[in-house]
Design an enzyme around this catalytic site. Structure first.
Site, PDB file in Angstrom:
ATOM      1  N   ASP A 225     -19.183  -8.669  -2.084  1.00  0.00           N
ATOM      2  CA  ASP A 225     -17.766  -8.333  -1.976  1.00  0.00           C
ATOM      3  C   ASP A 225     -17.599  -6.884  -2.416  1.00  0.00           C
ATOM      4  O   ASP A 225     -18.545  -6.110  -2.342  1.00  0.00           O
ATOM      5  CB  ASP A 225     -16.923  -9.308  -2.827  1.00  0.00           C
ATOM      6  CG  ASP A 225     -15.533  -9.541  -2.240  1.00  0.00           C
ATOM      7  OD1 ASP A 225     -14.777  -8.553  -2.144  1.00  0.00           O
ATOM      8  OD2 ASP A 225     -15.209 -10.682  -1.887  1.00  0.00           O
ATOM      9  N   HIS A 248     -18.550  -4.547   0.011  1.00  0.00           N
ATOM     10  CA  HIS A 248     -17.346  -4.190   0.772  1.00  0.00           C
ATOM     11  C   HIS A 248     -16.813  -2.819   0.374  1.00  0.00           C
ATOM     12  O   HIS A 248     -15.667  -2.493   0.656  1.00  0.00           O
ATOM     13  CB  HIS A 248     -16.265  -5.251   0.579  1.00  0.00           C
ATOM     14  CG  HIS A 248     -16.604  -6.577   1.175  1.00  0.00           C
ATOM     15  ND1 HIS A 248     -15.754  -7.658   1.120  1.00  0.00           N
ATOM     16  CD2 HIS A 248     -17.705  -7.004   1.842  1.00  0.00           C
ATOM     17  CE1 HIS A 248     -16.323  -8.699   1.721  1.00  0.00           C
ATOM     18  NE2 HIS A 248     -17.506  -8.313   2.170  1.00  0.00           N
TER      19      HIS A 248
END
Length: 412
Positions: A225, A248
């Site tokens: 993430d 991310h």
């Protein structure tokens, strides 16, 4: 920002000097406390480290002179631990070994594994590893497709710390966030390593919220993430020298989802490298829902390699289609700069600045952007909506030169 950072660094140096003075001390009034030698901890991967660690913490916390708790080399099992302050003097926890969490997510009654709470003048160091053993959790029903798995434990929680240093520590395979920073003041992560597979959902490397003076320096983050995620109430943050990927990217937000969110003000992200990430540097806010503000944000000297969305402001952030996509964001964005960002994009949309129609972005700057894309869908493009950025230096792709599609590509 530089003045604040130097002041914080000076404060931390003074704190660390006082902590290091424990090397020459001994006895119950501070000094070095070895959890194996004094409290019978065993590096056998099955005997719970919880009681020896908590007993050592109790002694150190009560000391009126600086203390150092040592977890020697070896592999330890730890069910859970919350180390509470306030304490009477500075404390260093030196983790030389590897500490493992229960693999079964059902072993946890709360969404935390190890928590540090309401401590002043604290240092976590030693080159050790906190292993959350999260592989089982990544496959758990309800966590597929990057759904939110809020009940899972966070490896390391830092709650309401003042003047803290987290240095030469690795966190790996947390079942949820790797590290969570809440309500802290003057806390620095340096040579902090995060390791988790790219398919691990909701495993943000460092999540920061409602904290003032957080520094993330010279650290390596690989996760599933955001490498660093910045929530509401974050002020005076410096992220410098971070390598990110997989992950991310470095993200502010998401903002505007909950009531009474506090402003984000003063974030500098500099000298960072993103490789094979889904985003580079990003601000994301939910459409509709709640109001908020985000200002004085600066991204500078960023290298991107095969990054899907290198530069992105997304005020239509809508993961899993769980939002009011036809409404406009109520979060006001202002004083934002993207400077000297270069490298390659995995998709054509190298620059995407999608702002709110009711609260257009103000004072956005694009300077010296050089991002290329090669593929069957064409060269890199730059898309803008509800913003008139100040442009200077080289612009490849040409700033705001491409139309916005009716249905923009959603971001993770």
């Amino acid at each position: 920002m530089a003045i604040q950072f130097n002041f914080v660094s000076s404060m931390l140096i003074l704190v660390l000097l006082s902590i290091s003075s424990v090397e020459g001390q001994g006895g119950g009034g501070g000094g070095v406390i070895d959890v194996v030698a004094k409290f019978g901890a065993k590096a056998d991967e099955k005997t719970d480290l919880s009681k020896p660690l908590l007993d050592a913490w109790k002694e150190a916390c009560a000391s009126t002179s600086p203390s150092k708790i040592v977890i020697p080399k070896g592999i330890y099992f730890l069910s859970t631990a919350t180390l509470d302050g306030p304490c009477k003097a500075p404390i260093e926890l030196q983790v030389q070994g590897s500490v493992k969490a229960p693999a079964d997510p059902g072993a946890f009654k709360e969404p935390k594994w190890i928590a540090f709470n309401r401590i002043e003048n604290f240092k976590l160091s030693g080159g050790g590893v906190f292993d959350g053993q999260g592989t089982t959790a990544y496959k758990r029903e309800g966590c597929k497709g990057h759904d939110y798995c809020g009940s899972l434990p966070i490896n390391l929680r830092f709650d309401f710390l003042t003047n803290a240093m987290i240095q030469d520590i690795t966190t790996k395979d947390s079942k949820q966030f790797q590290a969570n920073v809440l309500g802290c003041k003057n806390i620095t992560f340096e040579h902090f390593t995060v390791s988790a597979p790219d398919e691990s959902p909701n495993t943000d490397g460092i999540h920061i919220g409602r904290s003032d003076g957080v520094n993330v320096l010279n650290s390596e983050i690989k996760t599933g993430d955001d490498c660093v995620s910045i929530g509401d109430g974050s002020k005076n943050l410096v992220i410098n020298g971070v390598t990110c990927g997989p992950g991310h990217g470095i993200s502010i937000g998401s903002l505007g989802l909950f009531k009474n969110e506090e402003p984000v003000d003063g974030v500098t992200v500099k000298n960072c490298t993103m490789t094979n990430t889904s985003n580079g540097v990003r601000i994301k806010t939910w459409p509709g829902v709640e109001p908020g503000t985000c200002s004085n944000i600066h991204f500078e000297d960023i290298t991107v390699t095969n990054v899907s969305s290198p530069i992105i402001i997304d005020q239509k952030y809508c993961p899993w289609n769980k939002c009011k996509i036809n409404e406009e964001s109520k979060v006001k964005l202002s004083n934002i700069s993207f400077k000297n960002i270069h490298g390659t994009s995995a998709r054509p949309e190298a620059v995407k600045i999608i702002c709110s129609a009711t609260l257009p972005c103000e004072n956005v700057e694009l300077a010296d952007i050089e991002i290329t894309h090669s593929g069957p869908t064409g060269p890199a493009v730059s898309q803008c909506s509800n913003v008139k950025p100040k442009v200077s230096g080289k612009q490849n792709p040409a700033a705001c030169s491409a139309p916005i599609p009716a249905k923009p590509t959603p971001t993770a």
